[in-house]
Scaffold this motif. Structure first.
Motif, mmCIF file in Angstrom:
data_model
loop_
_atom_site.group_PDB
_atom_site.id
_atom_site.type_symbol
_atom_site.label_atom_id
_atom_site.label_comp_id
_atom_site.label_asym_id
_atom_site.label_seq_id
_atom_site.Cartn_x
_atom_site.Cartn_y
_atom_site.Cartn_z
ATOM 1 N N ILE A 64 -32.591 -22.887 34.622
ATOM 2 C CA ILE A 64 -33.329 -21.764 34.094
ATOM 3 C C ILE A 64 -32.350 -20.415 34.607
ATOM 4 O O ILE A 64 -32.064 -20.441 35.609
ATOM 5 N N SER A 65 -32.566 -19.649 33.776
ATOM 6 C CA SER A 65 -31.886 -18.358 33.975
ATOM 7 C C SER A 65 -32.815 -16.994 33.914
ATOM 8 O O SER A 65 -33.645 -17.198 33.145
ATOM 9 N N ARG A 66 -33.089 -16.634 35.099
ATOM 10 C CA ARG A 66 -34.047 -15.529 35.373
ATOM 11 C C ARG A 66 -33.253 -14.248 35.130
ATOM 12 O O ARG A 66 -32.552 -13.663 35.635
ATOM 13 N N TYR A 67 -34.080 -13.403 34.348
ATOM 14 C CA TYR A 67 -33.797 -11.916 33.788
ATOM 15 C C TYR A 67 -34.636 -11.426 34.527
ATOM 16 O O TYR A 67 -36.052 -11.314 34.425
ATOM 17 N N LEU A 68 -34.218 -10.125 35.149
ATOM 18 C CA LEU A 68 -34.968 -9.056 35.891
ATOM 19 C C LEU A 68 -34.925 -7.853 35.064
ATOM 20 O O LEU A 68 -33.780 -7.482 34.637
ATOM 21 N N ILE B 125 -32.761 -1.849 41.506
ATOM 22 C CA ILE B 125 -33.935 -2.498 41.767
ATOM 23 C C ILE B 125 -34.792 -2.874 40.638
ATOM 24 O O ILE B 125 -34.581 -2.254 39.437
ATOM 25 N N GLU B 126 -35.665 -3.752 40.961
ATOM 26 C CA GLU B 126 -36.815 -4.088 39.823
ATOM 27 C C GLU B 126 -37.544 -2.776 39.202
ATOM 28 O O GLU B 126 -38.013 -2.155 40.271
ATOM 29 N N ILE B 127 -37.783 -2.649 38.268
ATOM 30 C CA ILE B 127 -38.419 -1.639 37.547
ATOM 31 C C ILE B 127 -40.198 -1.881 37.956
ATOM 32 O O ILE B 127 -41.057 -0.989 38.201
ATOM 33 N N ALA B 128 -40.545 -3.397 38.011
ATOM 34 C CA ALA B 128 -41.835 -3.727 37.903
ATOM 35 C C ALA B 128 -41.588 -5.108 38.840
ATOM 36 O O ALA B 128 -41.324 -6.295 37.912
ATOM 37 N N PRO B 129 -41.604 -5.102 39.889
ATOM 38 C CA PRO B 129 -41.461 -6.509 40.843
ATOM 39 C C PRO B 129 -42.310 -7.343 40.355
ATOM 40 O O PRO B 129 -43.587 -7.138 40.191
ATOM 41 N N GLY B 130 -41.783 -8.531 40.419
ATOM 42 C CA GLY B 130 -42.694 -9.705 40.022
ATOM 43 C C GLY B 130 -42.856 -9.931 38.564
ATOM 44 O O GLY B 130 -43.252 -11.015 38.095
ATOM 45 N N GLN B 131 -42.214 -8.984 37.685
ATOM 46 C CA GLN B 131 -42.283 -9.473 36.280
ATOM 47 C C GLN B 131 -40.913 -9.768 35.581
ATOM 48 O O GLN B 131 -40.118 -8.872 35.628
ATOM 49 N N SER B 132 -40.686 -10.757 35.429
ATOM 50 C CA SER B 132 -39.349 -11.345 35.059
ATOM 51 C C SER B 132 -39.490 -12.224 33.826
ATOM 52 O O SER B 132 -40.645 -12.851 33.569
ATOM 53 N N LEU B 133 -38.460 -12.547 33.379
ATOM 54 C CA LEU B 133 -38.297 -13.699 32.013
ATOM 55 C C LEU B 133 -37.464 -14.790 32.571
ATOM 56 O O LEU B 133 -36.495 -14.735 33.081
ATOM 57 N N GLU B 134 -38.046 -16.039 32.461
ATOM 58 C CA GLU B 134 -37.416 -17.180 32.858
ATOM 59 C C GLU B 134 -36.878 -17.794 31.354
ATOM 60 O O GLU B 134 -37.517 -18.291 30.493
ATOM 61 N N ALA C 146 -31.323 -8.364 33.002
ATOM 62 C CA ALA C 146 -30.078 -8.633 33.415
ATOM 63 C C ALA C 146 -30.462 -9.993 34.265
ATOM 64 O O ALA C 146 -31.112 -10.035 34.958
ATOM 65 N N PRO C 147 -29.456 -10.996 34.175
ATOM 66 C CA PRO C 147 -29.647 -12.167 34.987
ATOM 67 C C PRO C 147 -29.501 -11.938 36.695
ATOM 68 O O PRO C 147 -28.541 -11.286 36.912
#
Length: 298
Positions: free
Chosen positions: A161-165, A254-263, A239-240
């Protein structure tokens, strides 16, 4: 029985996207290239190449294109097995992958294969949702794709899995999201996308902020420049985490919305060709990715 000189002409024209460049590469005249493709179309009894810009293959042309590349790889493997000193040389591997994979882990995974074998890479970069098409058309012998469905005559192996933040610089967040991220603020905050096929930002908004219909965006078809635009505080973007880890740890982004990411799940697709090169490549990709990419339940 198809004439492989004619199949080679078709494949080279598609790779070069030019009759003239294909002729120079094969040390032929342009008319000779055209004649070989016409003869191939006559043998097949149908049109194989659409003379458009860009040049594209018909369905029958895709099948013959794919067949040529498969036979070329098998022949290369056979020559190595026979240890024919006169024919020894490099095996070309055409692989489709997305820019983020190339910018992060791909070369590390492939280095042992390149060190062990005489291989020349021909990498075709496209969105992870589009590389499947390159394989179907016969442009590549294998691809890394987000699709889990193997093509007919092929197989698909899960890599990881590539996690995008969703990332931005602290200054960008202070300017555009001083009171937090919302559909209203995202509508006016510029994002960055890789190209017209990049749907990661749209997918993020669709999943977490469906009220956002339009938003300003930069288009930057370079993985390095893409992340640099984010670092400089000029845009937010998906971005990954592997690629952005140093910038995240330093606080530059930094994450603009921590906890909200795409897998994004990644799969290795290839044709069912029993070649040592192909099997070795698959083994190394699986081994590396299972160690370094995120795995379900781990």
């Amino acid at each position: 029985m198809f004439d492989y000189r004619q199949l080679q002409a078709l494949a080279t024209v598609m790779e070069e996207q030019s009759f003239d460049r294909a002729a120079k590469r094969l040390f032929l005249t342009q008319s000779a290239i055209s004649q070989r493709i016409r003869q191939l179309e006559e043998s097949a009894g149908q049109l194989l190449l659409v003379r458009s810009q860009p040049l594209r293959l018909t369905s029958a042309g895709e099948q013959l294109h794919r067949h040529y590349h498969q036979v070329t790889l098998l022949q290369s493997e056979l020559l190595k097995t026979l240890d024919n000193a006169q024919e020894k040389g490099f095996t070309k591997l055409t692989i489709g992958l997305n820019a983020d994979t190339l910018a992060t882990w791909f070369m590390d995974a492939l280095q042992p294969v390149l060190e062990q074998s005489d291989i020349l890479l021909d990498l075709r970069v496209d969105d992870q949702d589009q590389t499947h098409l390159l394989l179907r058309q016969g442009d590549v012998l294998g691809c890394i794709s987000s699709s889990s469905k193997p093509l007919q005559g092929g197989n698909a192996v899960f890599l990881g899995i590539s996690r995008y933040l969703a990332l931005a610089s602290p200054g960008f967040i202070q300017r555009y999201f001083p009171n937090g991220v919302s559909a209203d603020t995202l509508t006016s905050a510029p994002a960055v996308e890789y190209n017209e096929k990049d749907e990661l930002q749209d997918n993020f908004l669709s999943q977490f902020y469906p009220a956002v219909q339009t938003y300003p965006r930069h288009r930057v078809p370079s993985s390095e420049a893409f992340t640099e635009l984010i670092r400089r505080g000029l845009a937010w973007g998906m971005a990954p985490d592997l690629q952005m880890k140093p910038l995240i740890e330093s606080g530059a982004v930094i994450e603009i919305a921590p906890g909200q990411s795409l897998e994004v799940p990644l799969y290795w697709h290839s044709w069912n060709l029993a070649t040592e090169t192909g099997k070795n490549l698959t083994r190394h990709l699986i081994s590396y990715c299972h160690q370094h990419l995120e795995q379900p339940g781990r």
